[in-house]
Design a protein around this motif. Structure first.
Motif, PDB file in Angstrom:
ATOM      1  N   ASN A  36       0.854  -1.095   0.099  1.00  0.00           N
ATOM      2  CA  ASN A  36       0.084   0.064   0.013  1.00  0.00           C
ATOM      3  C   ASN A  36       0.847   1.045  -0.085  1.00  0.00           C
ATOM      4  O   ASN A  36       0.538   2.283   0.655  1.00  0.00           O
ATOM      5  N   PHE A  37       1.805   1.251  -0.913  1.00  0.00           N
ATOM      6  CA  PHE A  37       3.054   2.268  -0.940  1.00  0.00           C
ATOM      7  C   PHE A  37       3.763   2.873   0.332  1.00  0.00           C
ATOM      8  O   PHE A  37       3.842   3.842   0.684  1.00  0.00           O
ATOM      9  N   GLU A  38       3.724   1.770   1.292  1.00  0.00           N
ATOM     10  CA  GLU A  38       4.582   2.172   2.397  1.00  0.00           C
ATOM     11  C   GLU A  38       5.994   1.658   2.464  1.00  0.00           C
ATOM     12  O   GLU A  38       6.448   0.431   2.422  1.00  0.00           O
ATOM     13  N   PRO A  39       6.954   2.673   2.105  1.00  0.00           N
ATOM     14  CA  PRO A  39       8.428   2.319   1.761  1.00  0.00           C
ATOM     15  C   PRO A  39       9.220   1.731   3.057  1.00  0.00           C
ATOM     16  O   PRO A  39      10.127   0.868   2.854  1.00  0.00           O
ATOM     17  N   THR A  47      12.807 -11.695   5.614  1.00  0.00           N
ATOM     18  CA  THR A  47      13.788 -10.502   5.212  1.00  0.00           C
ATOM     19  C   THR A  47      12.977  -9.463   4.388  1.00  0.00           C
ATOM     20  O   THR A  47      13.731  -8.508   4.000  1.00  0.00           O
ATOM     21  N   ALA A  48      11.740  -9.639   4.049  1.00  0.00           N
ATOM     22  CA  ALA A  48      11.274  -8.910   2.918  1.00  0.00           C
ATOM     23  C   ALA A  48      10.991  -7.295   3.646  1.00  0.00           C
ATOM     24  O   ALA A  48      10.189  -7.306   4.470  1.00  0.00           O
ATOM     25  N   THR A  49      11.391  -6.608   2.528  1.00  0.00           N
ATOM     26  CA  THR A  49      11.544  -5.169   3.170  1.00  0.00           C
ATOM     27  C   THR A  49      11.105  -4.262   1.981  1.00  0.00           C
ATOM     28  O   THR A  49      11.291  -4.538   0.681  1.00  0.00           O
ATOM     29  N   GLY A  50      10.572  -2.949   2.404  1.00  0.00           N
ATOM     30  CA  GLY A  50      10.429  -2.000   1.160  1.00  0.00           C
ATOM     31  C   GLY A  50       9.181  -2.192   0.400  1.00  0.00           C
ATOM     32  O   GLY A  50       8.441  -3.333   0.603  1.00  0.00           O
ATOM     33  N   LEU A  51       8.948  -1.167  -0.417  1.00  0.00           N
ATOM     34  CA  LEU A  51       7.770  -1.140  -1.421  1.00  0.00           C
ATOM     35  C   LEU A  51       7.543  -2.250  -2.188  1.00  0.00           C
ATOM     36  O   LEU A  51       6.408  -2.927  -2.188  1.00  0.00           O
TER      37      LEU A  51
END
Length: 138
Positions: A36-39, A47-51
């Motif tokens: 939802n566009f949360e960087p 370990t999934a991270t970022g947009l």
């Protein structure tokens, strides 16, 4: 951290999409589906991270398969521009060298179906982008 707005995402993707295969609209829809566009978002179970929710393994794979001089660090993946650059290289690797986007993102068959529907809707009706994006979460 609050999410970025649609217009911000359009500019970020336009400036940072390194894919030779996937449209800006596809990337925007994928990021909406993932975060939802949360960087700054991180998955507490991986370990999934970022947009684009890139794991350490995905970043390593990009580093091994990207053009000379291109290198990313997993701890940079909360930087929206770097996440989009790395993530779009990763999409191309998934499509050309791995089992495709559905399997590479670990969600199984059909993962990209709603993203493709959203992409088509964004391309056909740019005046109501949030309507197209909401298709992802139905």
């Amino acid at each position: 951290m609050s999410g970025l707005g649609y217009e911000q995402m359009v500019k970020l993707v336009k400036d940072n999409n390194r894919s030779k295969i996937f449209s800006d609209e596809f990337v925007i829809c994928l990021m909406w589906k993932e975060t939802n566009f949360e960087p700054g978002i991180a998955n507490g179970r991986s370990t999934a991270t970022g947009l684009m929710q890139l794991t350490k393994g995905a970043v390593d794979l990009v580093n091994k398969n990207s053009p000379a001089g291109i290198h990313f660090s997993h701890n940079e993946m909360t930087d929206a521009a770097k996440n989009i650059q790395c993530g779009t290289y990763y999409l191309d690797i998934c499509k050309t060298k791995l089992a495709g986007v559905d399997k590479s993102f670990g969600t199984g068959a059909g993962y990209s179906k709603s993203i493709c529907a959203c992409e088509t809707a964004l391309k056909n009706d740019g005046t109501h982008p949030m309507v197209a994006l909401q298709m992802i979460h139905r």
